[in-house]
Design a protein around this motif. Structure first.
Motif, PDB file in Angstrom:
ATOM      1  N   PHE A  30      36.413  46.681  30.810  1.00  0.00           N
ATOM      2  CA  PHE A  30      36.573  45.350  31.410  1.00  0.00           C
ATOM      3  C   PHE A  30      35.496  45.113  32.457  1.00  0.00           C
ATOM      4  CE2 PHE A  30      40.386  42.780  30.407  1.00  0.00           C
ATOM      5  CZ  PHE A  30      40.840  43.520  29.334  1.00  0.00           C
ATOM      6  N   LEU A  31      35.309  46.125  33.319  1.00  0.00           N
ATOM      7  CA  LEU A  31      34.334  45.952  34.394  1.00  0.00           C
ATOM      8  C   LEU A  31      32.916  45.865  33.838  1.00  0.00           C
ATOM      9  CD1 LEU A  31      35.790  48.365  37.069  1.00  0.00           C
ATOM     10  CD2 LEU A  31      35.444  45.912  37.323  1.00  0.00           C
ATOM     11  N   ALA A  32      32.689  46.521  32.672  1.00  0.00           N
ATOM     12  CA  ALA A  32      31.334  46.576  32.128  1.00  0.00           C
ATOM     13  C   ALA A  32      30.877  45.254  31.531  1.00  0.00           C
ATOM     14  CB  ALA A  32      31.255  47.682  31.079  1.00  0.00           C
TER      15      ALA A  32
ATOM     16  N   TRP B 260      35.629  37.919  44.257  1.00  0.00           N
ATOM     17  CA  TRP B 260      36.589  38.937  43.823  1.00  0.00           C
ATOM     18  C   TRP B 260      36.647  39.108  42.319  1.00  0.00           C
ATOM     19  CZ3 TRP B 260      39.162  35.221  47.346  1.00  0.00           C
ATOM     20  CH2 TRP B 260      38.991  35.609  48.694  1.00  0.00           C
ATOM     21  N   TRP B 261      35.538  38.837  41.649  1.00  0.00           N
ATOM     22  CA  TRP B 261      35.522  38.927  40.186  1.00  0.00           C
ATOM     23  C   TRP B 261      35.861  40.330  39.707  1.00  0.00           C
ATOM     24  CZ3 TRP B 261      36.181  36.416  35.995  1.00  0.00           C
ATOM     25  CH2 TRP B 261      35.632  36.811  34.789  1.00  0.00           C
ATOM     26  N   ASP B 262      35.317  41.354  40.369  1.00  0.00           N
ATOM     27  CA  ASP B 262      35.601  42.726  39.944  1.00  0.00           C
ATOM     28  C   ASP B 262      37.088  43.025  40.033  1.00  0.00           C
ATOM     29  OD1 ASP B 262      32.985  43.135  39.416  1.00  0.00           O
ATOM     30  OD2 ASP B 262      32.571  44.439  41.132  1.00  0.00           O
ATOM     31  N   GLU B 263      37.672  42.637  41.177  1.00  0.00           N
ATOM     32  CA  GLU B 263      39.111  42.876  41.347  1.00  0.00           C
ATOM     33  C   GLU B 263      39.907  42.088  40.310  1.00  0.00           C
ATOM     34  OE1 GLU B 263      37.032  42.341  43.792  1.00  0.00           O
ATOM     35  OE2 GLU B 263      37.314  43.944  45.279  1.00  0.00           O
ATOM     36  N   ALA B 264      39.428  40.864  40.024  1.00  0.00           N
ATOM     37  CA  ALA B 264      40.118  40.043  39.018  1.00  0.00           C
ATOM     38  C   ALA B 264      40.044  40.715  37.650  1.00  0.00           C
ATOM     39  CB  ALA B 264      39.506  38.646  38.961  1.00  0.00           C
ATOM     40  N   LEU B 265      38.900  41.341  37.349  1.00  0.00           N
ATOM     41  CA  LEU B 265      38.784  42.033  36.064  1.00  0.00           C
ATOM     42  C   LEU B 265      39.782  43.181  35.974  1.00  0.00           C
ATOM     43  CD1 LEU B 265      34.914  42.133  35.547  1.00  0.00           C
ATOM     44  CD2 LEU B 265      36.572  40.946  34.114  1.00  0.00           C
ATOM     45  N   ILE B 266      39.989  43.868  37.098  1.00  0.00           N
ATOM     46  CA  ILE B 266      40.970  44.963  37.086  1.00  0.00           C
ATOM     47  C   ILE B 266      42.369  44.389  36.881  1.00  0.00           C
ATOM     48  CG2 ILE B 266      41.964  46.874  38.396  1.00  0.00           C
ATOM     49  CD1 ILE B 266      39.274  47.239  39.711  1.00  0.00           C
ATOM     50  N   THR B 267      42.665  43.279  37.564  1.00  0.00           N
ATOM     51  CA  THR B 267      43.951  42.620  37.335  1.00  0.00           C
ATOM     52  C   THR B 267      44.092  42.250  35.858  1.00  0.00           C
ATOM     53  OG1 THR B 267      43.983  41.715  39.565  1.00  0.00           O
ATOM     54  CG2 THR B 267      45.376  40.629  37.955  1.00  0.00           C
TER      55      THR B 267
ATOM     56  N   GLY C  67      33.156  46.343  42.912  1.00  0.00           N
ATOM     57  CA  GLY C  67      32.642  45.935  44.221  1.00  0.00           C
ATOM     58  C   GLY C  67      31.228  46.413  44.512  1.00  0.00           C
ATOM     59  N   THR C  68      30.707  47.326  43.690  1.00  0.00           N
ATOM     60  CA  THR C  68      29.400  47.906  43.998  1.00  0.00           C
ATOM     61  C   THR C  68      28.268  46.889  43.855  1.00  0.00           C
ATOM     62  OG1 THR C  68      30.274  49.951  43.119  1.00  0.00           O
ATOM     63  CG2 THR C  68      27.911  49.873  43.521  1.00  0.00           C
TER      64      THR C  68
END
Lengths: 339, 722, 349
Positions: B484-486, B524-531, B38-39
């Motif tokens: 994943f986030l990177a 919500w791409w970041d959240e999707a990456l965590i999912t 989210g940053t």
């Protein structure tokens, strides 16, 4: 009828449907008897000639997923039944309930917590369709909290500085050596928590639990292992009776001290929040007696705690607990229905 | 070089990985920003970093070996407005379109409403009446019948219909089972009923039953009708197929709020959410079944002189019944799987009690309630199956009392149990209740033991769990999450579309790319990456466990049977039951979530592995044995390759199960799409957010589903088992 | 011969598959050239079929797969729409009748047996057989009783409560036969009824079929790809190839005088003595006076009597079942059948 549409039949059939719905409910049969007995005297002596009779439509009372709320729902429901109303209990989410009240799907809500549900309630009030039906005597408190035995593990509690000093005792695998504070779901007040930790420069990280159940699971687990833990909690709650414990003492709250309100964020939660009652805006018209009674109803923190304990500790069913509570407090109940 | 040319797939994959690695490297300074979920968006919003650069600037950056920001995360775009669009459209439908005014018949105040709202509420009302009617028949009460029939005298006289004593229902279940398929089914229906009664779960169980007895048939009827319609009208099928795909991968929580807006709260709303969830498999299996009916059978029907209607109802549908019965089985399972989730919007019964029990940490009670749900599922499934396969003896000239002996016996049992329920209370109040309707707090319970067990494990093993936890979080999960986030968004696309190309050419590449694009373009791409990270980990672990257990169990018939029963049980047991124990053992963190996810997602992989291996044609195995293969060679060279397409379908299911459970993991505490979806539950006006988030989850599922299906189909063609 | 209306009459029947079928038919003025049609994406399954079947008569339509035989049968049963031509059942143009009338026709006049048996898997033997009756609206009791009669007729007593999946192929086809006969149809369609069965069972079922036909005397259209079966069961055979009826004639004529090269291929390998009956080689009763002592049954297969007949120099009387003389048999004819054209004796015949 002011109807200006060409689908009369449809609407008529719909109204018929409504009638059917109006006359229905499922209620418990056995346990109401105790309540009725307790209230019968009051019923005989009192008449309220100025008000029209209550509607035969059921009053829909929501049940959420914590004991005190459920018992209270049944207490209020049984009181309503004792004055001749029909009551339905419907499980519902504690946040969406305000929208449901606005729509008329649910008639009342009897536990509106200031900090947790205040926003949802306010939003619904602004849109209309919902009434503020008064405030309970009970004051609520929400803050960082620890079970009683933790005081021994971290001397100096409840002061927040003492807590900060023994942060390492609260560390978990994913807290990176800092103390871990388990907050409620992020949506409740997550940013405020982060702001406070930041503003006070605490050696803590906040982890957000996904649900209240997760909080209790952590609490129970820590309790069983005698491990230090600090979690978000509120009072009155069943934890008061089960674990004992105390709120962490942060710098005093003052109006506007929160970061989101422009303050420096170096303060705790308000010391006492209100616990309100809400009702659908047609309730005073459709169920005048019930509404009058509902505005009179007011519980203290001790009473709420006792209701929860009857279920959580004594193992009574919610219906039985409600009936017993009404039996134990017949006078008080009579004063609500009479005035 | 020659080696590479011989393995074109390997070369392709190598190139994709190389490109991926380069792109990861080119993310450069963005690493520290994007690894904090989210940053990036926050910094763009506050203007601290640029969200996108112009063409020449981008070119310059690329030439310098760094990615321009729009290649790292897709900047704000039209998709961000989608939730609001969906939300206002739905609100327009329910609150503004086709407005009417109704007048309260008694109090005279006017109510502004719309036709759609009145219609949906009316529909909900009909469902509620049906549920309550069954409920009052079993649990007592006269409100519904009185109001439907207009019997005012009931209210006036306070006449009452008592609850059926539980021994009568248990006896009825026994007789029903017996008359359908003999003693075995009789006991199978009887024992669970007794369990439910003596464990004090009678009232919630019957509430759930009445709920299922409406939701399941409605789902079956709607599924059947839509399935038939889709079979008959090609355009309907074309329209339905993508809807079904989405409906089967959409997390339940994302459509609860819309259901509440349209249908209110209560059992009716819960039933409607359940129907939405349970109908798709019925539609699918109906279409499949109808398509598989041999044309000659239909011709036989026509030549027998069937009218079109007779042909459909007496020939076509019954002939397709194997698949449809599978559909009915699925509907029943799905309905009971929804029991807990439906309670979030007002369904009463076992599911609601389970949530309350968990919330007060009564793990044992929750487990017992969960078992009741499983038992009801099993009983309903077996009874419906037996009913569908029942044969009638037409020629036997039986006297009335023989022909109706089971009905008569039921009446006798009913009479007897009513007498017992009436007489015994005069002797002993306790036993009177025991023979009538055992209240929740008086039933037998193993509650205490379970709680003690969990506590014992917590106390004794917590320190070991702690070591495991630390290792998993610090060495595996957190690095994996960061990795994943990177990923800059172009790297993700390169990898996913590259794999798509390898599996199914340009078409697959575009399909998965399309799904991904929607998610990447949302905010919500970041959240999707965590999912995705959690799903990936859970799927990999589930597949390893599932394959191992499956391979071991498939060697032995008894082990197979036992394992399949366990699979059935765990599939219907509400996953909420193990959320709390898992938290108590592992704490509120990703380890807990993933363990809960794996417990659930491992089921289909295990099941399909066993089925796949056991269905390898014996002749091929014999051929292998004759060629002198060892056991190990046989498994690796013969059984696994042949069973793999089937196993892949199991893995496909595992992916969907894992996705659903990762979302439910939000109850423990996550930072992914699931948390956001849960968040929408508390905002009545967040329908758009909920549905868009749900679509993001569904598209992750559908992209993987597409890849697996394409691969498995190709493989099957090669093996000649398509 | 009395002028009887044929039960089935086909008049220049065409069936063309493909989207442009109708357009092509119109464009070509009804003249069908398979080549041209194929180029337009059409397949000509039935090409100008014309024939008639009289009451109580049986016609076997024989052809290899893809010859259009089953399609022709389905056109007549109106299971597929006919592209052009007329089909009359008892003088009624069935292509013109409404769906309702068609249903009535099927409910009362037609029965059909299918290659894959096409039983309803969810119904028992009895229910399957009773199905056409129940569809018609007969009471359960009545239809079940009638169905039970049919069960006995096809020899499945004791299996009436079994489900199709519990039966062998032969038994399943008995059910199929019983079902097709349950409504007592006038016309009986059989579409490769025995093709899915093992050879031994097939033979048994053929015998069963002949027995039933001996009793029931239905008007029959029987489709098969098995030339031997065609010969065994029927006196009249239509041989189809690529949608065209190559030859429609009596068994004897087809075997003895194949009309086309295609038909000859089938007949070449056929052991005629095993197929032909005496009546196929007899001559009409003329003015013979010098009768042989030997009297030969008209329905006897040649092989069975050949040994006795072949040495006989005098003409023999051919008699029917009632011992009435229906023809004359010359031994040379039998020799011809036995040894074929290359036989030296042929010239003397």
């Amino acid at each position: 009828m002011p109807a200006t549409y060409g689908i009369t039949d449809f609407i008529l059939s719909n109204l018929l449907m409504k009638n059917i719905l109006e006359n229905m409910n499922i209620m418990n049969k056995v346990t109401t008897m105790a309540a009725t007995a307790a209230l019968s005297m009051a019923m005989v002596t009192v008449s309220v000639p100025t008000l029209a009779a209550d509607s035969s439509e059921p009053i829909v009372i929501p049940t959420h997923n914590w004991s005190s709320q459920i018992v209270m729902a049944h207490v209020i429901g049984q009181i309503f039944e004792s004055i001749g109303d029909i009551v339905n209990y419907t499980p519902s989410d504690s946040q969406t309930v305000y929208e449901s009240i606005r729509q008329g799907d649910i008639t009342i809500s009897h536990e509106v917590w200031e900090s947790t549900f205040g926003a949802s309630f306010k939003a619904a009030l602004d849109k209309g369709g919902i009434l503020d039906a008064g405030t309970h005597v009970a004051k609520t408190r929400e803050e960082w909290w620890y079970p009683a035995y933790v005081a021994e593990l971290c001397p100096g509690l409840p002061d927040w500085k003492a807590l900060d000093a023994c942060a390492d005792k609260f560390a978990t695998a994913d807290s990176g050596g800092k103390g871990r504070y388990l907050d409620g779901p992020m949506d409740w007040h997550g940013q405020e928590t982060l702001d406070r930790i930041d503003a006070l420069g605490m050696n803590f990280v906040a982890k957000f639990a996904g649900s209240a159940s997760a909080l209790w699971a952590e609490l129970e687990s820590a309790n069983a292992a005698g491990r230090a833990t600090v979690v978000f909690n509120w009072s009155p709650n069943f934890t008061d009776a089960v674990y004992g414990g105390d709120f962490v003492k942060f710098p005093d709250w003052s109006e506007g001290c929160k970061k989101s309100e422009g303050g420096d964020g170096k303060c705790g939660s308000p010391p006492a929040g209100w616990l309100k009652k809400a009702a659908h805006d047609q309730m005073p018209v459709k169920w005048p007696h019930a509404y009058k009674t509902f505005t009179n109803i007011s519980f203290t923190a001790a009473q709420i705690g006792a209701m929860a304990a009857m279920v959580d500790i004594d193992g009574l069913s919610a219906e039985d607990a409600a009936a017993k509570w009404i039996g134990d407090n017949a006078k008080l109940v009579a004063s609500w229905t009479n005035s | 070089m020659r080696h590479l040319a011989q393995h074109p797939k390997l070369t392709q994959f190598g190139l994709i990985l190389l490109a991926f690695a380069i792109l990861m490297y080119m993310a450069g300074d963005y690493y520290d920003i994007i690894t904090h979920s989210g940053t990036f968006n926050k910094l763009v919003a506050s203007g601290e970093i640029a969200g996108a650069t112009g063409f020449f600037e981008s070119l310059r950056l690329l030439l310098n070996g760094t990615l321009p920001p729009q290649f790292v995360r897709i900047p704000e775009n039209i998709v961000w407005g989608l939730p609001e669009l969906i939300n206002s459209s739905l609100l327009y439908l329910v609150e503004d379109l086709w407005k009417i005014t109704t007048v309260d018949p008694v109090y005279g105040f006017e109510k502004n409403t719309t036709v759609i709202k009145e219609f949906t509420r009316g529909l909900a009302g009909i469902i509620l009446v049906m549920i309550n009617f069954i409920r009052e028949f079993i649990l007592g009460g006269t409100k519904t019948i009185a109001s439907v029939m207009g019997w005012d005298f009931i209210r006036d006289t306070k006449a009452s219909w008592p609850a059926l004593p539980w021994p009568a229902v248990a006896g009825g279940a026994f007789l029903l089972g017996y008359s359908l398929n003999g003693m075995k089914l009789a006991l199978l229906a009887f024992i669970p009923t007794v369990y439910i009664a003596i464990f004090g779960q009678w009232i919630p169980a019957m509430e759930t039953l009445s709920f299922i007895l409406v939701a399941a048939p409605v789902s079956v009827i709607i599924g059947l009708s839509l399935g038939v319609l889709a079979y008959k009208v090609r355009t309907v099928e074309l329209f339905l197929t993508p809807l079904l795909n989405v409906a089967q991968t959409l997390p339940h929580f994302s459509y609860l709020v819309p259901v509440v807006t349209f249908y209110g709260v209560g059992d009716q709303a819960g039933a409607i959410a359940t129907i939405i969830f349970a109908t798709p498999p019925m539609i699918r299996l109906t279409i499949l079944g109808l398509k598989q009916v041999p044309p000659e059978t239909l011709e036989a029907g026509m030549m027998s002189g069937c009218s079109k209607r007779q042909l459909l109802f007496k020939v076509h549908i019954p002939t397709a019944r194997q698949d449809m019965l599978l559909g009915v089985n699925q509907v029943i399972m799905q309905c009971l799987a929804m029991a807990v989730i439906a309670s979030f919007i007002g369904a009463t019964g076992l599911g609601y009690d389970l949530v309350v029990a968990l919330n007060s940490l009564r793990i044992g009670v929750a487990l017992e309630l969960g078992i009741s749900i499983v038992l009801i599922a099993i009983v309903l499934d077996k009874l419906s199956l037996a009913w569908a396969n029942k044969s009638v003896d037409y020629l036997a000239e039986l006297p009335f009392h023989v022909r109706h002996k089971h009905s008569l016996m039921f009446l006798a049992i009913l009479a007897l149990s009513i007498i017992v329920a009436t007489v015994v209370p005069h002797i002993s109040e306790f036993w009177g209740q025991m023979f009538y309707l055992i209240p929740e707090n008086q039933g037998f319970s193993t509650d205490v033991w379970w709680d003690k067990l969990v506590k014992w494990v917590v106390v004794e093993f917590r320190s070991y769990f702690q070591i495991f936890n630390t290792f998993m979080l610090v060495s595996v999960l957190i690095p994996m999450r960061d990795a994943f986030l990177a990923m800059p968004v172009v790297a993700t696309f390169t990898l996913v579309m590259g794999v798509g190309y390898m599996v199914g050419g340009i078409k697959s590449s575009l399909v998965v790319g399309g799904f991904l694009l929607f998610i990447a373009a949302s905010q919500w791409w970041d959240e999707a990456l965590i999912t995705m990270y959690m799903t990936t980990f859970a799927v990999v672990a589930s597949v390893i466990i599932g394959l191992t257990v499956g391979v071991l169990a498939a060697r032995n018939t008894t082990a197979t049977k036992i394992l399949l029963i366990i699979c059935d049980t765990f599939q219907t047991l509400p996953s909420f039951v193990y959320l709390i124990p898992v938290i108590m053992l592992f704490g509120v963190n990703d380890v807990s979530v993933l363990i809960a996810v794996i417990m659930y997602a491992v089921i289909p992989c295990t099941r399909y592995t066993i089925e796949g291996l056991r269905n390898v044609p014996p002749s091929i195995l014999d051929a292998g044995d004759m060629s002198g293969v060892t056991k190990w060679q046989r498994l690796i060279k013969i059984e696994m390759p042949l069973a793999f397409p089937h196993i892949m379908l199991g893995i496909n299911q595992t992916v969907v199960f894992a996705l659903f459970m990762v979302i439910i993991g939000a109850f423990i505490g996550t930072e992914d799409l699931g948390r956001l979806i849960m968040g929408t539950l508390s905002k009545a006006n967040a329908m758009g957010n909920g549905l868009t988030l749900g679509l993001c989850v569904a598209f992750i599922g559908l992209a993987i589903d597409h890849l697996i299906h394409t691969w498995a189909d190709k493989r099957k063609k090669i093996l000649g088992i398509a | 011969m009395s002028v009887q209306q044929p039960v089935i009459k086909c008049d220049a029947v065409y069936k063309v598959f493909g989207e442009n079928a109708q357009k092509m038919m119109r464009a070509h003025n009804g003249k069908v050239d398979p080549q041209a049609f194929a180029e337009a994406g059409c397949v000509v399954a039935v090409n100008n079929a014309s024939f008639a079947v009289q009451k109580g008569e049986m016609l076997v339509i024989m052809g290899l797969s893809g010859s259009g035989k089953s399609t022709l049968l389905r056109c007549i049963a109106r299971l597929t729409d006919t592209t052009a031509g007329n089909i009359f059942i008892n003088g009624v143009d069935i292509l013109a009748i409404s769906d309702k009338e068609l249903i009535q026709l099927r409910r009362n006049k037609m029965g059909m047996v299918f290659q894959s048996f096409a039983l309803l898997p969810h119904k028992t033997v009895l229910e399957n057989i009773a199905f056409p009756l129940q569809v018609k609206g007969k009471s359960t009791k009545e239809s079940m009783q009638r169905a039970m009669d049919m069960v006995e007729l096809v020899g499945l007593d004791g299996r009436e409560n079994s489900f199709p999946r519990q039966l062998s192929g032969g038994q399943q086809q008995r059910v199929g036969i019983a079902r097709s006969l349950a409504v007592e149809p006038d016309i009986w369609f059989l579409d490769e009824p025995f093709s899915a069965l093992d050879p031994l069972i097939r033979k048994e079922m053929q015998d069963e079929f002949l027995r039933l036909q001996g009793v029931l005397k239905k008007t029959i259209l029987f489709v098969t790809h098995d030339f031997d079966e065609a010969l065994r069961l029927s006196d009249r055979i239509a041989i189809m190839k690529d949608g065209i009826i190559e030859q429609l004639d009596t068994t004897a004529n087809i075997v003895l005088n194949p009309a086309t090269e295609y038909v000859r291929k089938f007949t070449a390998e056929v052991p005629r003595e095993k197929v032909l009956k005496i009546k196929a080689v007899m001559d009409p009763v003329g003015d013979t006076s010098d009768w042989s002592e030997l009297r030969v049954p008209a329905d006897a297969i040649i092989q069975t009597v050949a040994e006795a007949v072949i040495g006989e120099r005098k003409p023999m009387a051919v008699v029917d079942a009632n011992d009435k003389i229906v023809g004359v048999l010359h031994a040379a004819k039998v020799t011809h059948v036995l040894f074929g054209e290359k036989s030296a004796l042929e010239n003397s015949g």
